[in-house]
Design a protein around this motif. Structure first.
Motif, PDB file in Angstrom:
ATOM      1  N   GLN A 184      18.408   1.132 -21.238  1.00  0.00           N
ATOM      2  CA  GLN A 184      17.809   1.642 -20.014  1.00  0.00           C
ATOM      3  C   GLN A 184      18.238   0.812 -18.808  1.00  0.00           C
ATOM      4  O   GLN A 184      18.509   1.345 -17.745  1.00  0.00           O
ATOM      5  CB  GLN A 184      16.272   1.623 -20.102  1.00  0.00           C
ATOM      6  CG  GLN A 184      15.720   2.527 -21.147  1.00  0.00           C
ATOM      7  CD  GLN A 184      15.792   1.911 -22.536  1.00  0.00           C
ATOM      8  OE1 GLN A 184      16.087   0.735 -22.715  1.00  0.00           O
ATOM      9  NE2 GLN A 184      15.553   2.717 -23.543  1.00  0.00           N
ATOM     10  N   TYR A 220      17.732   7.355 -15.212  1.00  0.00           N
ATOM     11  CA  TYR A 220      17.240   8.357 -16.150  1.00  0.00           C
ATOM     12  C   TYR A 220      16.327   9.332 -15.429  1.00  0.00           C
ATOM     13  O   TYR A 220      15.611   8.960 -14.500  1.00  0.00           O
ATOM     14  CB  TYR A 220      16.474   7.683 -17.295  1.00  0.00           C
ATOM     15  CG  TYR A 220      17.376   7.097 -18.338  1.00  0.00           C
ATOM     16  CD1 TYR A 220      17.963   7.908 -19.294  1.00  0.00           C
ATOM     17  CD2 TYR A 220      17.644   5.745 -18.369  1.00  0.00           C
ATOM     18  CE1 TYR A 220      18.793   7.375 -20.268  1.00  0.00           C
ATOM     19  CE2 TYR A 220      18.476   5.206 -19.329  1.00  0.00           C
ATOM     20  CZ  TYR A 220      19.047   6.028 -20.278  1.00  0.00           C
ATOM     21  OH  TYR A 220      19.865   5.509 -21.228  1.00  0.00           O
ATOM     22  N   VAL A 251      13.288  10.713 -15.923  1.00  0.00           N
ATOM     23  CA  VAL A 251      12.147  10.502 -16.804  1.00  0.00           C
ATOM     24  C   VAL A 251      11.192  11.684 -16.884  1.00  0.00           C
ATOM     25  O   VAL A 251      10.424  11.782 -17.830  1.00  0.00           O
ATOM     26  CB  VAL A 251      11.368   9.219 -16.436  1.00  0.00           C
ATOM     27  CG1 VAL A 251      12.208   7.992 -16.696  1.00  0.00           C
ATOM     28  CG2 VAL A 251      10.873   9.277 -15.014  1.00  0.00           C
ATOM     29  N   ALA A 296      14.473   7.821 -22.164  1.00  0.00           N
ATOM     30  CA  ALA A 296      13.511   6.838 -21.662  1.00  0.00           C
ATOM     31  C   ALA A 296      12.083   7.344 -21.854  1.00  0.00           C
ATOM     32  O   ALA A 296      11.156   6.548 -22.036  1.00  0.00           O
ATOM     33  CB  ALA A 296      13.770   6.536 -20.193  1.00  0.00           C
ATOM     34  N   ASP A 347      13.569   1.423 -30.637  1.00  0.00           N
ATOM     35  CA  ASP A 347      13.699   1.413 -29.179  1.00  0.00           C
ATOM     36  C   ASP A 347      14.231   0.091 -28.639  1.00  0.00           C
ATOM     37  O   ASP A 347      14.535  -0.011 -27.453  1.00  0.00           O
ATOM     38  CB  ASP A 347      12.340   1.684 -28.518  1.00  0.00           C
ATOM     39  CG  ASP A 347      11.842   3.096 -28.765  1.00  0.00           C
ATOM     40  OD1 ASP A 347      12.663   3.978 -29.070  1.00  0.00           O
ATOM     41  OD2 ASP A 347      10.617   3.313 -28.658  1.00  0.00           O
TER      42      ASP A 347
END
Length: 123
Positions: free
Chosen positions: A6, A16, A18, A25, A76
């Motif tokens: 990210q 990104y 979102v 993300a 992640d």
């Protein structure tokens, strides 16, 4: 997902999206803010813990939910996992640098909440 992906994306100027349902993300935010994700991150802020130590530190979490939550946070890049080849294997979890960064504002939030709650009634 690669740890820090990210940050690399944001630094390149391609942020990104979102609010788009396909944004990777968004999955990370869902994992961090899940019912148990926050508690895992807060528990790992001070120490690296083994699976059962982590389970004991988070009252109410089942082994199944802890395993699922840890799996998502490791994927992640927020949490690292180390397996010691003993019998039985000893598995230790800790926060990655990315996990430390993400958990810092969560800790601040928890501190603010607990400082502003009225005192608990005696009893």
């Amino acid at each position: 997902m690669k740890e820090g992906a990210q940050l690399e994306q944001a630094e390149a100027g391609n942020r990104y999206e979102v609010f788009h349902t396909d944004c990777p993300a968004r999955d990370v935010v869902d994992h961090v803010t899940s019912r148990w994700g926050i508690w895992v991150l807060i528990s790992l802020r001070s120490n690296d813990l083994r699976f059962y130590e982590l389970r004991e530190s988070i009252q109410g979490i089942s082994e199944k939910m802890l395993a699922q939550t840890l799996r998502a946070l490791v994927q992640d890049g927020l949490v690292w996992r180390e397996v010691e080849p003993t019998t039985p294997p000893q598995v230790t979890y800790g926060l990655s640098e990315f996990g430390q960064e993400v958990s810092e504002p969560l800790t601040d939030l928890f501190n603010r909440i607990t400082q502003h709650l009225p005192p608990r009634p005696a009893g």
